[in-house]
Scaffold this active site. Sequence first.
Site, PDB file in Angstrom:
ATOM      1  NE  ARG A  61     -67.229 -23.355  31.165  1.00 28.68           N
ATOM      2  CZ  ARG A  61     -67.222 -23.768  29.280  1.00 28.68           C
ATOM      3  NH1 ARG A  61     -66.703 -24.517  28.105  1.00 28.68           N
ATOM      4  NH2 ARG A  61     -67.991 -21.980  28.720  1.00 28.68           N
ATOM      5  CG  HIS A  65     -71.937 -24.413  31.409  1.00 29.27           C
ATOM      6  ND1 HIS A  65     -71.720 -24.242  30.526  1.00 29.27           N
ATOM      7  CD2 HIS A  65     -70.547 -24.472  32.604  1.00 29.27           C
ATOM      8  CE1 HIS A  65     -70.566 -23.428  30.543  1.00 29.27           C
ATOM      9  NE2 HIS A  65     -70.477 -23.478  31.495  1.00 29.27           N
ATOM     10  CG  ASN A  93     -73.785 -24.749  26.783  1.00 27.71           C
ATOM     11  OD1 ASN A  93     -73.672 -24.668  27.699  1.00 27.71           O
ATOM     12  ND2 ASN A  93     -75.292 -24.768  26.462  1.00 27.71           N
ATOM     13  CG  HIS A 191     -61.418 -20.991  35.451  1.00 32.19           C
ATOM     14  ND1 HIS A 191     -62.024 -19.897  35.827  1.00 32.19           N
ATOM     15  CD2 HIS A 191     -62.757 -22.049  35.275  1.00 32.19           C
ATOM     16  CE1 HIS A 191     -63.439 -19.838  35.499  1.00 32.19           C
ATOM     17  NE2 HIS A 191     -63.433 -21.257  34.741  1.00 32.19           N
TER      18      HIS A 191
HETATM   19  C1  HEM Z   1     -67.648 -18.204  38.474  1.00 32.44           C
HETATM   20  C2  HEM Z   1     -68.029 -18.097  36.746  1.00 32.44           C
HETATM   21  C3  HEM Z   1     -67.213 -18.582  35.754  1.00 32.44           C
HETATM   22  C4  HEM Z   1     -67.700 -18.374  35.031  1.00 32.44           C
HETATM   23  C5  HEM Z   1     -68.159 -16.661  34.427  1.00 32.44           C
HETATM   24  C6  HEM Z   1     -66.317 -19.190  34.450  1.00 32.44           C
HETATM   25  C7  HEM Z   1     -66.206 -18.890  33.065  1.00 32.44           C
HETATM   26  C8  HEM Z   1     -65.378 -19.885  31.664  1.00 32.44           C
HETATM   27  C9  HEM Z   1     -65.016 -19.050  30.537  1.00 32.44           C
HETATM   28  C10 HEM Z   1     -65.608 -18.215  30.197  1.00 32.44           C
HETATM   29  C11 HEM Z   1     -64.152 -20.375  30.441  1.00 32.44           C
HETATM   30  C12 HEM Z   1     -63.488 -20.768  28.612  1.00 32.44           C
HETATM   31  C13 HEM Z   1     -64.676 -21.128  27.501  1.00 32.44           C
HETATM   32  C14 HEM Z   1     -63.991 -21.709  27.014  1.00 32.44           C
HETATM   33  O1  HEM Z   1     -63.917 -19.884  25.867  1.00 32.44           O
HETATM   34  O2  HEM Z   1     -63.553 -22.599  26.175  1.00 32.44           O
HETATM   35  C15 HEM Z   1     -65.032 -21.242  30.710  1.00 32.44           C
HETATM   36  C16 HEM Z   1     -64.064 -22.834  31.164  1.00 32.44           C
HETATM   37  C17 HEM Z   1     -63.438 -23.269  32.432  1.00 32.44           C
HETATM   38  N1  HEM Z   1     -64.514 -23.502  33.702  1.00 32.44           N
HETATM   39 FE1  HEM Z   1     -65.173 -21.689  34.356  1.00 32.44          FE
HETATM   40  N2  HEM Z   1     -66.869 -20.497  34.306  1.00 32.44           N
HETATM   41  C18 HEM Z   1     -66.643 -20.207  36.204  1.00 32.44           C
HETATM   42  C19 HEM Z   1     -67.008 -21.196  36.564  1.00 32.44           C
HETATM   43  C20 HEM Z   1     -66.632 -22.510  36.778  1.00 32.44           C
HETATM   44  C21 HEM Z   1     -66.847 -23.481  37.993  1.00 32.44           C
HETATM   45  C22 HEM Z   1     -67.476 -22.578  39.483  1.00 32.44           C
HETATM   46  C23 HEM Z   1     -66.088 -24.431  36.933  1.00 32.44           C
HETATM   47  C24 HEM Z   1     -66.180 -25.936  38.224  1.00 32.44           C
HETATM   48  C25 HEM Z   1     -66.448 -26.186  39.592  1.00 32.44           C
HETATM   49  C26 HEM Z   1     -65.482 -24.643  36.476  1.00 32.44           C
HETATM   50  C27 HEM Z   1     -64.732 -25.348  35.291  1.00 32.44           C
HETATM   51  C28 HEM Z   1     -64.417 -24.646  33.999  1.00 32.44           C
HETATM   52  C29 HEM Z   1     -63.255 -25.563  33.039  1.00 32.44           C
HETATM   53  C30 HEM Z   1     -63.278 -26.900  34.029  1.00 32.44           C
HETATM   54  C31 HEM Z   1     -62.819 -24.440  32.249  1.00 32.44           C
HETATM   55  C32 HEM Z   1     -61.688 -25.685  31.016  1.00 32.44           C
HETATM   56  C33 HEM Z   1     -62.782 -26.335  30.260  1.00 32.44           C
HETATM   57  C34 HEM Z   1     -62.065 -26.967  28.884  1.00 32.44           C
HETATM   58  O3  HEM Z   1     -60.874 -27.581  28.986  1.00 32.44           O
HETATM   59  O4  HEM Z   1     -63.107 -27.554  28.594  1.00 32.44           O
HETATM   60  N3  HEM Z   1     -65.462 -22.816  36.105  1.00 32.44           N
HETATM   61  N4  HEM Z   1     -65.049 -20.705  32.226  1.00 32.44           N
HETATM   62  C1  LIG Z   2     -71.781 -28.740  21.279  1.00 30.25           C
HETATM   63  C2  LIG Z   2     -72.757 -27.929  20.758  1.00 30.25           C
HETATM   64  O1  LIG Z   2     -73.987 -28.015  20.884  1.00 30.25           O
HETATM   65  N1  LIG Z   2     -72.984 -27.038  20.256  1.00 30.25           N
HETATM   66  C3  LIG Z   2     -73.262 -26.421  20.126  1.00 30.25           C
HETATM   67  C4  LIG Z   2     -73.526 -24.564  20.460  1.00 30.25           C
HETATM   68  O2  LIG Z   2     -74.008 -23.730  19.488  1.00 30.25           O
HETATM   69  C5  LIG Z   2     -74.450 -23.526  18.374  1.00 30.25           C
HETATM   70  C6  LIG Z   2     -74.918 -22.718  17.756  1.00 30.25           C
HETATM   71  O3  LIG Z   2     -75.166 -21.788  18.102  1.00 30.25           O
HETATM   72  C7  LIG Z   2     -73.703 -25.545  17.363  1.00 30.25           C
HETATM   73  O4  LIG Z   2     -73.464 -25.286  16.023  1.00 30.25           O
HETATM   74  C8  LIG Z   2     -72.932 -26.200  18.340  1.00 30.25           C
HETATM   75  O5  LIG Z   2     -73.613 -27.491  17.619  1.00 30.25           O
END
Ligand code: HEM
Ligand SMILES: CC(=O)N[C@H]1CO[C@H](CO)[C@@H](O)[C@@H]1O
Length: 324
Positions: A61, A65, A93, A191
């Site tokens: 992820r 980003h 982020n 995902h």
């Molecule tokens: C299509 C557009 C995408 C959107 C709108 C999106 C949005 C999100 C969001 C909202 C989360 C959860 C964040 C949270 O609340 O903790 C997430 C997690 C994640 N995304 Fe996406 N994502 C997208 C595309 C991608 C792509 C292209 C990848 C990698 C190739 C990816 C890999 C991941 C992974 C692995 C997680 C889990 C992260 C973790 O466990 O810390 N996503 N994504």
């Molecule tokens: C990992 C990281 O830098 N997270 C930051 C995300 O943004 C908040 C404020 O909006 C910071 O407090 C976190 O440290």
Amino acid sequence: MGSQSYLTVLIICLVAIIGSSHGQLQLGYYGKSCPKAEEIVLKYVHQHIPNAPSLAAALIRLHFHDCFVRGCDASVLVNSTQTNQAEKVAIPNLTLRGFDFIDTIKSLIEAECPGVVSCADILSLSARDSVHAIGGPYWNVPTGRRDGTISKSADVFISLPAPFNNLTTLLTLFGNVGLDANDLVLLSGAHTIGVSHCPAISNRLYNFTGKGDQDPDLDSEYATSLKTFKCKNINDQTTIIEMDPGSRNTFDLGYFKQVVKRRGLFESDAALLKSSTTRSIVAQHLQSNEKFFTEFAKSMEKMGRINVKIGTEGEIRKHCAFVN
Ligand code: HEM
Ligand SMILES: CC(=O)N[C@H]1CO[C@H](CO)[C@@H](O)[C@@H]1O
Ligand SMILES: *[C@@H]1O[C@H](CO)[C@@H](O)[C@H](O)[C@H]1NC(C)=O
Ligand SMILES: *[C@@H]1O[C@H](CO)[C@@H](O)[C@H](O)[C@H]1NC(C)=O
Ligand SMILES: *[C@@H]1O[C@H](CO)[C@@H](O)[C@H](O)[C@H]1NC(C)=O
């Protein structure tokens, strides 16, 4: 050969040499300048990912980003300063993880060959190796990326897809970085690992159109279960939700299976069913793990090339959290 032919050959060779050293990443770019670099990444991954498999999701992820905002240049890793709000502080982020992991690998590589290997390449290699280490696909990571010197939180809102984006917006944001509908579907397949937090879906569950309603595109039984057991109110900021329930550390077809059951977590997941093109790409990939892995690998390699800095652009950061 006449002197003119020699000249022609010489020119062709020069063009080839210049062409290959500029404008392109290459496999094994550090082969001479830091031959152990890729091995150091792999070794560190093999030491730590088996005990902390959820980091694989965090790292892929981070790479995503990074690439979508100013290209794959490690701008996502930079810390804010008194005068600059870096990408890291942008709301999307908040939930990024894995920074320490990259910083440690960077310090190991710096000890081996200082100032040679970019943070952008280390992130790219770490994401690939850790996803592969949990049994996910393997993709080529040509190297030679250089690190950016600019990281601005405002850029994130412009370039990075959001969970509430519709299909049109997603296709535009992917298109802006040279990725197409096929890449959108395949990369969303990431995902299948990892977790989300309630704020990303609280509107879908509690206030979709501002009238206290639920998103009709989310399976209602699933919505009820999420409201009962996970996101119990609209203000929950901390509860974790698996995107592929019960299989968050296994890279498989679970995500696509969820999506076709209308159980994709985000509106951006549900959006993949909104056009016949994307719907049929989802359907194709439900068939075979092997084909999904092969195609996913191609899209990852493509993502890893987004607006990379090469040659004399950017810099090789000394520490990934700070511009030199
Ligand atoms: C299509 C557009 C995408 C959107 C709108 C999106 C949005 C999100 C969001 C909202 C989360 C959860 C964040 C949270 O609340 O903790 C997430 C997690 C994640 N995304 Fe996406 N994502 C997208 C595309 C991608 C792509 C292209 C990848 C990698 C190739 C990816 C890999 C991941 C992974 C692995 C997680 C889990 C992260 C973790 O466990 O810390 N996503 N994504
Ligand atoms: C990992 C990281 O830098 N997270 C930051 C995300 O943004 C908040 C404020 O909006 C910071 O407090 C976190 O440290
Ligand atoms: C960068 O900032 C984070 C908090 O956002 C902090 O935890 C980390 O220690 C900082 N990194 C360095 C190297 O100072
Ligand atoms: C998608 O979202 C954008 C931005 O919010 C909006 O302008 C557009 O009308 C939406 N498109 C569709 C088809 O709903
Ligand atoms: C639901 O959305 C509307 C419109 O955006 C807002 O006025 C209202 O406060 C929201 N309700 C809750 C419970 O957040």
